[in-house]
Design a protein around this motif. Structure first.
Motif, PDB file in Angstrom:
ATOM      1  N   LEU A 194     -67.535  22.627  -2.008  1.00 36.17           N
ATOM      2  CA  LEU A 194     -66.867  21.475  -2.604  1.00 36.17           C
ATOM      3  C   LEU A 194     -65.437  21.321  -2.098  1.00 36.17           C
ATOM      4  O   LEU A 194     -64.998  20.222  -1.757  1.00 36.17           O
ATOM      5  CB  LEU A 194     -66.878  21.609  -4.133  1.00 36.17           C
ATOM      6  CG  LEU A 194     -66.502  20.372  -4.937  1.00 36.17           C
ATOM      7  CD1 LEU A 194     -67.452  19.219  -4.625  1.00 36.17           C
ATOM      8  CD2 LEU A 194     -66.538  20.688  -6.431  1.00 36.17           C
ATOM      9  N   LEU A 195     -64.705  22.429  -2.031  1.00 34.98           N
ATOM     10  CA  LEU A 195     -63.297  22.387  -1.639  1.00 34.98           C
ATOM     11  C   LEU A 195     -63.001  23.478  -0.607  1.00 34.98           C
ATOM     12  O   LEU A 195     -62.270  24.437  -0.888  1.00 34.98           O
ATOM     13  CB  LEU A 195     -62.397  22.577  -2.871  1.00 34.98           C
ATOM     14  CG  LEU A 195     -62.514  21.528  -3.978  1.00 34.98           C
ATOM     15  CD1 LEU A 195     -61.762  21.986  -5.223  1.00 34.98           C
ATOM     16  CD2 LEU A 195     -61.965  20.191  -3.496  1.00 34.98           C
ATOM     17  N   PRO A 196     -63.545  23.372   0.589  1.00 38.05           N
ATOM     18  CA  PRO A 196     -63.287  24.411   1.594  1.00 38.05           C
ATOM     19  C   PRO A 196     -61.836  24.369   2.064  1.00 38.05           C
ATOM     20  O   PRO A 196     -61.233  23.298   2.186  1.00 38.05           O
ATOM     21  CB  PRO A 196     -64.244  24.042   2.726  1.00 38.05           C
ATOM     22  CG  PRO A 196     -64.429  22.568   2.594  1.00 38.05           C
ATOM     23  CD  PRO A 196     -64.396  22.291   1.116  1.00 38.05           C
ATOM     24  N   SER A 197     -61.281  25.539   2.333  1.00 34.14           N
ATOM     25  CA  SER A 197     -59.926  25.615   2.867  1.00 34.14           C
ATOM     26  C   SER A 197     -59.951  25.364   4.376  1.00 34.14           C
ATOM     27  O   SER A 197     -61.014  25.339   5.006  1.00 34.14           O
ATOM     28  CB  SER A 197     -59.333  27.005   2.593  1.00 34.14           C
ATOM     29  OG  SER A 197     -60.054  27.991   3.320  1.00 34.14           O
ATOM     30  N   LYS A 198     -58.771  25.188   4.965  1.00 33.94           N
ATOM     31  CA  LYS A 198     -58.690  24.982   6.412  1.00 33.94           C
ATOM     32  C   LYS A 198     -59.252  26.189   7.164  1.00 33.94           C
ATOM     33  O   LYS A 198     -59.940  26.037   8.181  1.00 33.94           O
ATOM     34  CB  LYS A 198     -57.245  24.727   6.831  1.00 33.94           C
ATOM     35  CG  LYS A 198     -56.690  23.384   6.385  1.00 33.94           C
ATOM     36  CD  LYS A 198     -55.271  23.180   6.899  1.00 33.94           C
ATOM     37  CE  LYS A 198     -54.722  21.834   6.473  1.00 33.94           C
ATOM     38  NZ  LYS A 198     -53.332  21.612   6.965  1.00 33.94           N
ATOM     39  N   SER A 199     -58.939  27.370   6.677  1.00 36.60           N
ATOM     40  CA  SER A 199     -59.435  28.568   7.349  1.00 36.60           C
ATOM     41  C   SER A 199     -60.951  28.679   7.235  1.00 36.60           C
ATOM     42  O   SER A 199     -61.628  29.095   8.189  1.00 36.60           O
ATOM     43  CB  SER A 199     -58.766  29.823   6.766  1.00 36.60           C
ATOM     44  OG  SER A 199     -59.063  29.961   5.383  1.00 36.60           O
ATOM     45  N   GLU A 200     -61.510  28.283   6.093  1.00 38.99           N
ATOM     46  CA  GLU A 200     -62.966  28.314   5.931  1.00 38.99           C
ATOM     47  C   GLU A 200     -63.646  27.293   6.841  1.00 38.99           C
ATOM     48  O   GLU A 200     -64.695  27.569   7.433  1.00 38.99           O
ATOM     49  CB  GLU A 200     -63.333  28.058   4.470  1.00 38.99           C
ATOM     50  CG  GLU A 200     -63.010  29.232   3.555  1.00 38.99           C
ATOM     51  CD  GLU A 200     -63.203  28.906   2.090  1.00 38.99           C
ATOM     52  OE1 GLU A 200     -63.399  29.843   1.296  1.00 38.99           O
ATOM     53  OE2 GLU A 200     -63.135  27.701   1.723  1.00 38.99           O
ATOM     54  N   LEU A 201     -63.032  26.112   6.968  1.00 38.22           N
ATOM     55  CA  LEU A 201     -63.593  25.113   7.876  1.00 38.22           C
ATOM     56  C   LEU A 201     -63.542  25.586   9.323  1.00 38.22           C
ATOM     57  O   LEU A 201     -64.439  25.285  10.121  1.00 38.22           O
ATOM     58  CB  LEU A 201     -62.845  23.788   7.733  1.00 38.22           C
ATOM     59  CG  LEU A 201     -63.171  22.970   6.477  1.00 38.22           C
ATOM     60  CD1 LEU A 201     -62.264  21.737   6.402  1.00 38.22           C
ATOM     61  CD2 LEU A 201     -64.635  22.549   6.447  1.00 38.22           C
ATOM     62  N   ALA A 202     -62.500  26.337   9.673  1.00 33.37           N
ATOM     63  CA  ALA A 202     -62.400  26.882  11.033  1.00 33.37           C
ATOM     64  C   ALA A 202     -63.507  27.902  11.288  1.00 33.37           C
ATOM     65  O   ALA A 202     -64.106  27.934  12.372  1.00 33.37           O
ATOM     66  CB  ALA A 202     -61.030  27.514  11.245  1.00 33.37           C
ATOM     67  N   ILE A 203     -63.789  28.735  10.279  1.00 33.13           N
ATOM     68  CA  ILE A 203     -64.879  29.709  10.405  1.00 33.13           C
ATOM     69  C   ILE A 203     -66.208  28.975  10.568  1.00 33.13           C
ATOM     70  O   ILE A 203     -67.039  29.334  11.414  1.00 33.13           O
ATOM     71  CB  ILE A 203     -64.912  30.625   9.162  1.00 33.13           C
ATOM     72  CG1 ILE A 203     -63.690  31.534   9.134  1.00 33.13           C
ATOM     73  CG2 ILE A 203     -66.196  31.458   9.133  1.00 33.13           C
ATOM     74  CD1 ILE A 203     -63.518  32.292   7.835  1.00 33.13           C
ATOM     75  N   SER A 204     -66.401  27.936   9.767  1.00 32.01           N
ATOM     76  CA  SER A 204     -67.638  27.163   9.842  1.00 32.01           C
ATOM     77  C   SER A 204     -67.777  26.450  11.185  1.00 32.01           C
ATOM     78  O   SER A 204     -68.879  26.309  11.714  1.00 32.01           O
ATOM     79  CB  SER A 204     -67.697  26.135   8.714  1.00 32.01           C
ATOM     80  OG  SER A 204     -67.881  26.771   7.468  1.00 32.01           O
ATOM     81  N   ALA A 205     -66.655  25.983  11.733  1.00 36.06           N
ATOM     82  CA  ALA A 205     -66.701  25.287  13.021  1.00 36.06           C
ATOM     83  C   ALA A 205     -67.223  26.207  14.116  1.00 36.06           C
ATOM     84  O   ALA A 205     -68.064  25.808  14.941  1.00 36.06           O
ATOM     85  CB  ALA A 205     -65.320  24.755  13.383  1.00 36.06           C
ATOM     86  N   LYS A 206     -66.745  27.435  14.132  1.00 33.06           N
ATOM     87  CA  LYS A 206     -67.201  28.402  15.137  1.00 33.06           C
ATOM     88  C   LYS A 206     -68.688  28.719  14.956  1.00 33.06           C
ATOM     89  O   LYS A 206     -69.455  28.768  15.920  1.00 33.06           O
ATOM     90  CB  LYS A 206     -66.380  29.680  15.060  1.00 33.06           C
ATOM     91  CG  LYS A 206     -66.730  30.716  16.118  1.00 33.06           C
ATOM     92  CD  LYS A 206     -65.817  31.921  16.026  1.00 33.06           C
ATOM     93  CE  LYS A 206     -66.130  32.922  17.134  1.00 33.06           C
ATOM     94  NZ  LYS A 206     -67.498  33.440  17.081  1.00 33.06           N
ATOM     95  N   SER A 207     -69.091  28.921  13.716  1.00 33.40           N
ATOM     96  CA  SER A 207     -70.492  29.260  13.461  1.00 33.40           C
ATOM     97  C   SER A 207     -71.410  28.075  13.768  1.00 33.40           C
ATOM     98  O   SER A 207     -72.561  28.258  14.180  1.00 33.40           O
ATOM     99  CB  SER A 207     -70.680  29.704  12.007  1.00 33.40           C
ATOM    100  OG  SER A 207     -70.465  28.631  11.115  1.00 33.40           O
ATOM    101  N   THR A 208     -70.895  26.845  13.584  1.00 35.01           N
ATOM    102  CA  THR A 208     -71.689  25.657  13.887  1.00 35.01           C
ATOM    103  C   THR A 208     -72.014  25.588  15.374  1.00 35.01           C
ATOM    104  O   THR A 208     -73.125  25.223  15.770  1.00 35.01           O
ATOM    105  CB  THR A 208     -70.945  24.386  13.437  1.00 35.01           C
ATOM    106  OG1 THR A 208     -70.798  24.419  12.013  1.00 35.01           O
ATOM    107  CG2 THR A 208     -71.704  23.137  13.834  1.00 35.01           C
ATOM    108  N   ILE A 209     -71.038  25.936  16.211  1.00 31.35           N
ATOM    109  CA  ILE A 209     -71.278  25.967  17.655  1.00 31.35           C
ATOM    110  C   ILE A 209     -72.369  26.977  17.986  1.00 31.35           C
ATOM    111  O   ILE A 209     -73.295  26.696  18.760  1.00 31.35           O
ATOM    112  CB  ILE A 209     -69.973  26.308  18.401  1.00 31.35           C
ATOM    113  CG1 ILE A 209     -68.959  25.192  18.233  1.00 31.35           C
ATOM    114  CG2 ILE A 209     -70.261  26.561  19.892  1.00 31.35           C
ATOM    115  CD1 ILE A 209     -67.577  25.529  18.759  1.00 31.35           C
ATOM    116  N   GLU A 210     -72.294  28.163  17.372  1.00 31.14           N
ATOM    117  CA  GLU A 210     -73.313  29.190  17.606  1.00 31.14           C
ATOM    118  C   GLU A 210     -74.686  28.720  17.130  1.00 31.14           C
ATOM    119  O   GLU A 210     -75.706  28.946  17.784  1.00 31.14           O
ATOM    120  CB  GLU A 210     -72.926  30.472  16.878  1.00 31.14           C
ATOM    121  CG  GLU A 210     -71.630  31.106  17.352  1.00 31.14           C
ATOM    122  CD  GLU A 210     -71.227  32.277  16.466  1.00 31.14           C
ATOM    123  OE1 GLU A 210     -72.121  32.991  15.987  1.00 31.14           O
ATOM    124  OE2 GLU A 210     -70.010  32.454  16.238  1.00 31.14           O
TER     125      GLU A 210
END
Length: 421
Positions: A194-210
């Protein structure tokens, strides 16, 4: 304006809502969110969210929203109308908006039909022997760890591997890839919070590429060497549907394969862990169920009601309406609170009591309407099979430490549950 529901809302202090949300993400709130959900329910059936939109706490209203045709899932069209560009334009967030859970008719209807009778009775029965066999192997690992160390983490040893193996075998995914898939699934889910932080979105961005790299390559290899598996059938279907658009077919195949895989992992793993935790927290429950295994299905359903793996989902209004006396403008987001609704005393008497013999306990854990969970029957099979084997093999199973949880509001995630005998 259309009236929906007849249970009045209440004037709510914004600061009180923020306080509840903050405490929900704390370790204490994750371990026992139900008193906080009761605070939220006391604010009304429709509670204003601090950022706009509303939380819906009533079972009746949540059920109407999930089944109503005028309540849509947030899709790309909705996404493009949002003003918070940093949040909604994040690559990891947008990646999930092409999955079944974020599609409305007619696209959802077309893609859903392409899957056929996914996890119907016949399919689930065909999968039963492999689930039985893998549960046996996992419990051997659990017993080995208990003998060697005196305690073991049920999440890492059993709950996480079981759904990964089940869906992996079904899609004919190489077993050596299971750990990698689990890893990027755990990291990608931040973008769905619901409310991801910037750092959490960065982690998700990397995992999305994988994640995209993995499933794209899986589809490429399977198309080159098709077999009798489900994924090969999907490839044949979409290649026929779009013979002149291979890139478009591949994008649909990626979204379907990725979603069916990762959607079955964390949610089922949390169900399995919660089921065991709720039973072994009181040794008398575990012992009673061991002597009355005919009630295993009741225990699974009560766990689904009491502590659902997903505590919140979102819809938006397709037109101006009124929800329990609260005006809801077109395009407004409402957050359907599964966890709160399942504990609505107007539907389930003494809702905060975990009662295996409740009988007829209503829950919305698998959603409703066209977006009802595709894997509900499979999750029930895995939970029933695991519990039956655990009760036989470990009659004195008990907690060795308090469970730990990830700090989330949407997807429940028990990260550790140490057990002993």
């Amino acid at each position: 304006m259309t009236a929906v529901g007849d249970i009045g809302g209440k004037t709510t202090d914004r600061r009180a809502v923020i306080s509840v949300l903050r405490r929900l993400r704390s370790p204490a709130g994750q371990s026992n969110p139900f008193p906080l959900y009761e605070e939220l329910r006391a604010m009304g059936d429709v509670v204003p969210a601090p950022w706009g939109g509303h939380f819906v706490t009533s079972f009746e209203l949540c059920n109407q929203i999930l089944r109503g045709r005028n309540w849509l899932v947030p899709d790309f069209a909705w996404l493009d109308r949002q003003t918070d560009t940093e949040r909604w334009r994040a690559p990891a967030t947008r990646e999930m908006f092409n999955t079944l859970s974020r599609l409305n008719a007619p696209v959802h209807t077309m893609r859903r039909r392409s899957l056929g009778r996914l996890f119907d009775h016949s399919t689930v029965e065909d999968m039963r022997p492999q689930v039985e066999a893998h549960v046996g192997h996992l419990l051997e690992d659990l017993e080995t760890q208990l003998r060697a160390h005196g305690s073991a983490d049920l999440v890492a040893t059993v709950s996480d591997p079981l759904p990964m193996h089940t869906i992996g075998r079904w899609l004919d995914i190489p077993a050596e890839d299971y750990a990698h898939i689990l890893d990027f699934t755990h990291r990608q889910v931040h973008a769905q919070e619901l409310l991801p932080s910037k750092s959490e979105l960065a982690i998700s961005a990397k995992s999305t590429i994988e994640m995209r790299q993995y499933f794209t390559e899986l589809i490429r290899r399977r198309r080159a060497r098709p077999g009798d598996d489900v994924l090969s059938d999907w490839i044949r279907h979409w290649d026929k549907e779009a013979p002149d658009d291979r890139a478009g077919a591949d994008e649909v195949l990626y979204s379907l394969t990725m979603f069916v895989t990762i959607a079955s992992l964390e949610t089922t793993a949390t169900l399995l862990s919660s089921l065991v935790r709720l039973l072994i927290d009181e040794p008398s429950r575990w012992d009673w169920l061991r002597r009355h295994p005919e009630h295993i299905d009741n225990a699974v359903e009560e766990t689904l009601r009491y502590d659902p793996p997903i505590h919140l989902n979102s819809r938006f209004s397709a037109e101006d309406t009124v929800l329990s006396g609260v005006p809801i403008a077109k395009d407004t987001t409402v957050h359907v609170m599964y966890g709160v609704a399942n504990h609505d005393p107007r539907v389930n008497e003494n809702p905060h009591v975990f009662d295996i013999l409740r009988g007829g306990g209503a829950h919305l854990t698998f959603g409703g309407g066209v977006h009802y969970c595709l894997g509900a029957a499979l999750a029930r099979l895995e939970a029933h099979t695991l519990l039956r084997h655990l009760l036989k093999r470990f009659p004195t199973l008990r907690p060795a430490a308090s469970p730990t949880y990830a700090s989330r509001m949407v997807f429940r995630c028990m990260t550790s549950l140490r057990v002993t005998t």
